[in-house]
Design an enzyme around this catalytic site. Structure first.
Site, short mmCIF file in Angstrom:
data_model
loop_
_atom_site.label_atom_id
_atom_site.label_comp_id
_atom_site.label_asym_id
_atom_site.label_seq_id
_atom_site.Cartn_x
_atom_site.Cartn_y
_atom_site.Cartn_z
N ASP A 1 49.96 -24.84 -5.42
CA ASP A 1 49.33 -24.21 -4.42
C ASP A 1 48.82 -22.89 -5.48
OD1 ASP A 1 48.41 -22.49 -2.29
OD2 ASP A 1 49.45 -23.91 -1.25
N HIS B 1 43.31 -24.06 -2.85
CA HIS B 1 44.51 -23.64 -3.23
C HIS B 1 44.83 -23.95 -4.60
CE1 HIS B 1 46.11 -22.42 0.78
NE2 HIS B 1 45.08 -23.22 1.31
N GLU C 1 42.26 -25.33 4.20
CA GLU C 1 41.69 -23.86 3.92
C GLU C 1 40.80 -23.59 2.81
OE1 GLU C 1 45.38 -21.33 5.79
OE2 GLU C 1 45.49 -22.29 3.84
C1 ACM Z 1 48.36 -25.00 6.03
O1 ACM Z 1 49.32 -24.54 6.77
N1 ACM Z 1 47.33 -24.40 5.48
C2 ACM Z 1 48.17 -26.49 6.06
#
Ligand code: ACM
Length: 552
Positions: free
Chosen positions: A174, A246, A307
């Protein structure tokens, strides 16, 4: 209360009968013909009892039989009478579940690593007949935001096996850290695996940091060891490389995969670090995927997809624009879909199925066998199932265990909430209102332990248990936990005590588990109703709209 009435998750049938049988140093482990390997499985899982369980091929004792008549591949049967114990299943996984249930029928000391002096192992006579409703019964641990040592992960595999959970999803990468030590790309360990300090307090109102470096990573040998330990317990490890977003840590180490400058992030929220979806990036990632799939043999690899502020990150990039034109694609979402399908193809070449967060479904980023981890609510789960994809149900409410467990002012810092034990126990993973065909595409369910606010293993225990006990029951039975769940759980907590799990007591946090008055003090966080409504709206799209990055 009979121990047959304390089992978690609740078996299909569990009936006590009169009398007991005691496992002693003289009890043989009797393998029926062809069940020698099954007997080895039982010996391994009962090793903490410190009984020799000497091998035998006939007679009374602890008997193991592979019985093709037990139709479900994970189904099992246990029969205990005064002459001995019989474990039946058609597969080794079934035998593993039978052994875990037998261990719950034994005194709580069976969950210690070594028995206390004088421990004895009586088992009440009775019968258990059992099989799971769902094939995927998982939990995700985020080892990227805070790194958890190999030993913590091995301990969690034991806790998963205890609850007959069979998928451990490791969120390995991440913005705040990359946890896979690559042989080909050493800068991932050297640069991407650590950060100089970490944001303190809640992400929206506290710019302070803790001033303490944080980091760590697993070598490929560590990951292979974790996967092998999991396999011995019937658990498949699902490793995740979160892409294309991410990616701050990845881009800090290999900036050529993106544009601009990136550092391993110290704060939480959604970043604008997204890799460029161009062929050079795919080649780099294919190398990493090859290393990862060599180390971790399970059928599934998770490639993220969540995201991504696509417009913010790709909008001004000439190389991305040129490649998009070359492909004849009209927008960034189509390009995102193309990129995810290319990576899915890399996995296919390694004999794996791609798992992705639901943005990749919305953005057309799937192959026919891809699995959708649907986190943004029931609507998107159902749409993916209706479109014919296998779905793992992981809606924020009630499967995100980074949310507080109550509104008690003593709860420690978390992202928001609450999501209570009762909320988890009430989860229906296969909604009745769905069509038969949609329901058939529910592969299973999993909980998520995102670790922005979970800095250490003690707090991981606190946030995960006992909600994971309720979750395991829901996942095993395919419906909300049974009415007697809390009564069974009260007894089951003594097993967790013996196993050394520092769960949240039903009455609330212990004094040392509260948030106190410092950086770990409770803030309200985002109320769960607001989160749910926000995500239902976001689930209409594949990306994060312009200028929304850093929202959580
Ligand atoms: C997530 O909670 N971004 C999968």
């Amino acid at each position: 209360m009979s121990r047959y009435q304390t089992l978690v998750p609740r078996p299909v049938q569990a009936r006590p009968a009169g009398g007991t049988f005691e496992l002693t140093p003289q009890t043989p482990l009797v393998a029926a013909p062809g069940a020698e390997q099954a007997a080895d499985v039982v010996r391994l899982l009962l090793a903490p009892l410190r009984l020799p369980l000497r091998p035998a091929s006939a007679g009374d004792g602890l008997a193991v039989r592979l019985d093709p008549g037990i139709g479900h591949p994970e189904g099992y049967r246990i029969r205990v009478d005064e002459t001995g114990i019989q474990l039946y299943a058609s597969t080794l996984d079934g035998i593993r579940h039978a052994t875990q249930t037998l261990r719950q029928l034994l005194p709580d000391a069976a969950w210690r690593t070594v028995p206390p002096p004088g421990a004895r192992w009586p088992v009440e006579c009775g019968e258990v007949i059992d099989a799971p409703a769902l094939a995927w019964r998982g939990g995700m641990i985020d080892v990227a935001r805070h790194f958890f040592s190999k030993h913590t992960i091995l301990r969690y595999l034991d806790l998963f096996a205890m609850h007959r959970l069979n998928r451990l999803h490791l969120h390995l990468t991440d913005d705040q850290g990359w946890r896979i030590g690559s042989r080909r790309y050493p800068r991932l360990a050297e640069v991407a695996s650590h950060r100089p300090h970490t944001q303190a307090g809640w992400f929206r109102d506290n710019p302070e940091t803790d001033g303490t470096p944080h980091g760590g990573y697993y070598t490929l040998d560590d990951l292979a060891e974790i996967a092998a330990y999991a396999a011995e317990r019937g658990i498949t490890v699902v490793p995740e490389i979160d892409l294309p977003g991410h990616a701050s840590a990845l881009l800090a180490a290999y900036p050529q995969l993106g544009s601009g400058r990136h550092t391993v992030r110290i704060g939480w929220g959604i970043s604008t670090s997204v890799v460029k979806p161009v062929p050079a990036t795919v080649r780099f990632l294919a190398d990493l995927i090859e290393e990862l799939t060599d180390a971790v043999p399970g059928r599934y690899v998770h490639l993220g997809g969540d995201e991504c502020p696509l417009h913010d990150c790709w909008g001004g990039d000439e190389e991305v624009a040129r490649y998009q034109r070359e492909l004849g694609l009209t927008g960034h979402v189509e390009l995102f879909g193309h990129f995810m399908r290319e990576l899915a193809g890399v996995l296919t070449a390694h004999g794996r199925r791609m798992v992705v967060w639901d943005e990749a479904f919305v953005g057309g980023g799937l192959l026919a066998d891809s699995v959708v981890a649907a986190w943004r609510g029931d609507g998107v789960s159902r749409r993916a199932a209706a479109a014919g994809y296998d779905v793992v149900r992981c809606p924020v409410f009630p499967t995100y265990f980074d949310y507080a467990q109550s509104d008690d002012p003593d709860e420690p810092l978390s992202i928001g909430g609450p999501i209570t034990l009762e909320d988890v126990a009430g989860f229906a993973p296969v909604p009745e209102s769905w069509t038969e065909q949609e329901r058939a595409h529910v592969l299973g369910a999993q909980f998520q332990a995102w670790s922005e606010y979970i800095p250490d293993p003690a707090h991981l225990d606190y946030m995960v248990f006992p909600r994971a006990c309720a979750f395991a029951e829901v996942a095993w039975t395919g419906r909300p936990a049974a009415d007697d769940f809390v009564t069974r759980l009260a007894a089951h907590l003594s097993r967790l005590d013996a196993a050394g799990c520092r769960y949240r007591p039903l009455s609330g946090p212990l004094p040392w588990q509260t948030g106190g008055t410092g950086h770990r003090r409770r803030v309200g966080g985002t109320p769960i109703a607001v989160v749910r409504e926000h995500l239902e709206r976001l689930a209409e799209r594949a990306d994060i709209p312009p200028d929304m990055a850093t929202m959580a």
